[in-house]
Design a protein around this motif. Sequence first.
Motif, PDB file in Angstrom:
ATOM      1  N   ILE A   1      58.958  31.650  28.069  1.00 22.69           N
ATOM      2  CA  ILE A   1      59.767  32.654  28.748  1.00 22.69           C
ATOM      3  C   ILE A   1      61.206  32.173  28.842  1.00 22.69           C
ATOM      4  N   ALA A   2      62.117  32.940  28.277  1.00 25.61           N
ATOM      5  CA  ALA A   2      63.547  32.648  28.385  1.00 25.61           C
ATOM      6  C   ALA A   2      64.111  33.390  29.585  1.00 25.61           C
ATOM      7  N   GLY A   3      64.912  32.706  30.377  1.00 26.97           N
ATOM      8  CA  GLY A   3      65.496  33.304  31.569  1.00 26.97           C
ATOM      9  C   GLY A   3      66.758  34.086  31.296  1.00 26.97           C
ATOM     10  N   SER A   4      67.086  34.290  30.037  1.00 24.88           N
ATOM     11  CA  SER A   4      68.270  35.055  29.664  1.00 24.88           C
ATOM     12  C   SER A   4      67.874  36.176  28.720  1.00 24.88           C
ATOM     13  N   LEU A   5      68.499  37.330  28.870  1.00 23.96           N
ATOM     14  CA  LEU A   5      68.242  38.462  27.989  1.00 23.96           C
ATOM     15  C   LEU A   5      69.223  38.515  26.828  1.00 23.96           C
TER      16      LEU A   5
ATOM     17  N   GLU B   1      58.489  38.290  26.403  1.00 27.11           N
ATOM     18  CA  GLU B   1      59.744  38.919  26.803  1.00 27.11           C
ATOM     19  C   GLU B   1      59.668  39.478  28.225  1.00 27.11           C
ATOM     20  N   ILE B   2      60.802  39.449  28.912  1.00 28.85           N
ATOM     21  CA  ILE B   2      60.859  39.962  30.284  1.00 28.85           C
ATOM     22  C   ILE B   2      61.909  41.064  30.452  1.00 28.85           C
TER      23      ILE B   2
ATOM     24  N   THR C   1      65.512  28.151  31.130  1.00 27.29           N
ATOM     25  CA  THR C   1      66.356  28.944  32.022  1.00 27.29           C
ATOM     26  C   THR C   1      67.802  28.483  32.045  1.00 27.29           C
ATOM     27  N   PRO C   2      68.736  29.421  31.990  1.00 28.52           N
ATOM     28  CA  PRO C   2      70.118  29.073  32.296  1.00 28.52           C
ATOM     29  C   PRO C   2      70.287  28.927  33.805  1.00 28.52           C
TER      30      PRO C   2
ATOM     31  N   VAL D   1      66.733  38.105  36.454  1.00 26.45           N
ATOM     32  CA  VAL D   1      65.690  38.664  35.588  1.00 26.45           C
ATOM     33  C   VAL D   1      64.451  37.772  35.567  1.00 26.45           C
ATOM     34  N   LEU D   2      64.660  36.461  35.652  1.00 30.39           N
ATOM     35  CA  LEU D   2      63.515  35.548  35.675  1.00 30.39           C
ATOM     36  C   LEU D   2      62.790  35.635  37.010  1.00 30.39           C
TER      37      LEU D   2
END
Length: 198
Positions: free
Chosen positions: A15-19, A46-47, A84-85, A94-95
């Motif tokens: 899971i990436a914390g950035s879109l 994706e989130i 995560t950033p 978003v995360l």
Amino acid sequence: MSESMSGSSLKIAGIAGSLRRGSYNRMLLAALGEVLPKRAALVPVEIGDLPLYNEDLNNPERLPAAVAAFKQRLSTADAVVFATPEYNYSIPGVLKNALDWASRPVAESPLRGKPAGIMGASQGAFGTVRAQLHLRHVCVFLDLHPFNVPEVLVRDPAQKFDAHGILTDGPTRRLLQQFGEALVAWTLRLRGDGAAGR
């Protein structure tokens, strides 16, 4: 026990914390997938399609399709890794929103008891250290179990990825490989297969 846990391969939800399409944290996840031990596979989750959390919608009759699909993908994973950033000394909204959806109802959360890894890339001087600490705090309530070392705190990512998003920095790639090995060993240990992790 998930299907993947009964076999020889491990499914790790990433899971990436950035879109952002050009996110360094998305690049970091992709690079991790390249160096994971052969028995593990990274599956991006994706989130960006998740609506803002609304308790009124959190029931079987009204649950948004995107949320149901998100929870299903997490439920079939053996472990979760977050890239995560750091926004305003913490994790991105978003995360946090995704974790709020995944955590409820608490007794049915697909994250409960799962092994986890946390890493991050940021242009800041501290390489997401505060965001990662905040995320570890959230993991306590979620009953997620992140391992501790090695830490992946990538500073100056623009100097470590090329224009195509490929990780070109040797020390960072070696660190990611150690991180992936530690995540697999931790996952095997928590599921009671400690001998396989050594």
